[in-house]
Design an enzyme around this catalytic site. Structure first.
Site, short mmCIF file in Angstrom:
data_model
loop_
_atom_site.label_atom_id
_atom_site.label_comp_id
_atom_site.label_asym_id
_atom_site.label_seq_id
_atom_site.Cartn_x
_atom_site.Cartn_y
_atom_site.Cartn_z
N VAL A 107 0.84 -1.22 0.00
CA VAL A 107 0.00 0.00 0.00
C VAL A 107 0.87 1.26 0.00
CG1 VAL A 107 -1.91 -1.17 1.16
CG2 VAL A 107 -0.13 -0.07 2.54
N HIS A 123 -4.66 -4.30 -2.30
CA HIS A 123 -5.07 -3.92 -0.94
C HIS A 123 -5.16 -2.40 -0.79
CE1 HIS A 123 -3.72 -8.05 0.86
NE2 HIS A 123 -4.79 -8.13 0.10
N CYS A 134 -18.98 9.58 3.56
CA CYS A 134 -19.53 10.04 2.26
C CYS A 134 -18.61 9.76 1.09
CB CYS A 134 -19.83 11.55 2.34
SG CYS A 134 -18.35 12.60 2.32
#
Ligand code: APR
Length: 245
Positions: A107, A123, A134
């Site tokens: 990552v 990932h 949101c």
């Protein structure tokens, strides 16, 4: 199956040299040579904290301070981390048309920072952020200072947390690449986490595994190189450079 006494680096170099479509799967061990801790080896994150208790939606929603601390530390650490020679070699192999795609569990975006372009982040990443409620994008600085989204939601990295689905496009693209590959190279992963740990075996390709430690899965590979990602890639690349190889 590897015959005794064969030199794995040489055998890996021959398979990579002759590959029509080489596809790579990487895990945290690929980043260790850049100074990023992995998870399950002796010097990994798991010695201090079990990511399955922190890298979860439950922790994000009910123990945000712990969740935030775990990721803030890793994000700050990345500021001093750069790709190593192995990342640059892989980008060269992509440039030369040798390496078709990288399917990574990592990552940290070190593959992209090293110049690789065809990278599937299975990932996700901790380099970009969003509101958990949101979905609005947010900056790293806002996450690090624990800002709230204008909607009131909490900010999180765009990493796949335990229990969350993998990004569908990254998974489908990786699956297709693996199926079309004639050589699959796996570097620096314990192969303990599904579904990525199934990928190397969803293909008829010949399989090479480069890892610092045995994981018990070596016999399922045609070649196993017990070694560090950086040094092994340098050694293999040197053999690919030799004339007449
Ligand atoms: N070179 C090659 N291999 C290495 C090196 C190195 N320099 N350093 C460590 N390794 C090996 C370790 O021996 C270990 O087998 O890399 C492997 C890393 O395994 P893990 O720490 O389990 O990392 P990974 O397989 O990527 O974990 C998968 O688990 O926590 C989750 O989401 C997280 O993506 C991660 C997933």
């Amino acid at each position: 199956m590897q015959r005794d006494g064969d030199r794995p680096i040489e055998r890996a170099a021959v398979l990579i040299r002759d590959a029509r479509k080489l596809v790579l799967i990487t895990g945290a061990g690929m980043s260790v040579d850049s100074g990023v801790k992995d998870f399950r080896s002796r010097s990994g994150w798991w010695r201090s904290i079990d990511p399955r208790t922190v890298a979860t939606v439950e922790a994000l929603e009910h123990r945000y301070d712990l969740f935030h601390e775990f990721y803030a530390e890793r994000i700050r650490q990345l500021r001093t981390v750069v790709p190593h020679a192995g990342h640059f070699i892989l980008a060269e192999w992509e440039q030369q048309g040798k390496l078709a795609r990288i399917c990574t569990q990592n990552v940290d975006r070190l593959h992209q920072l090293g110049g690789s372009r065809n990278v599937e982040e299975l990932h996700g990443t901790i380099r970009t952020f969003r509101c958990h409620a949101c979905g609005a994008p947010h900056e790293e600085e806002a996450f690090l200072r624990k800002a709230a989204c204008p909607c009131g939601g909490r900010l999180r990295p765009n990493v796949v947390l335990f229990g969350e689905p993998l990004p569908a496009e990254a998974w489908e693209t990786s699956l297709e690449a693996i199926r079309e590959a004639d050589v699959v190279l796996v570097i620096g992963t314990s192969l303990e986490v599904a579904p990525v740990n199934r990928l190397p075996f969803l293909t008829k390709a010949q399989r090479i595994f480069i890892n610092a430690e045995e994981t018990g899965l070596e016999d399922r590979f045609d070649v196993f190189v017990k070694g560090r990602a950086r040094d092994s890639l340098i050694a293999i690349d040197q053999r690919l450079q030799r004339p007449g190889n």
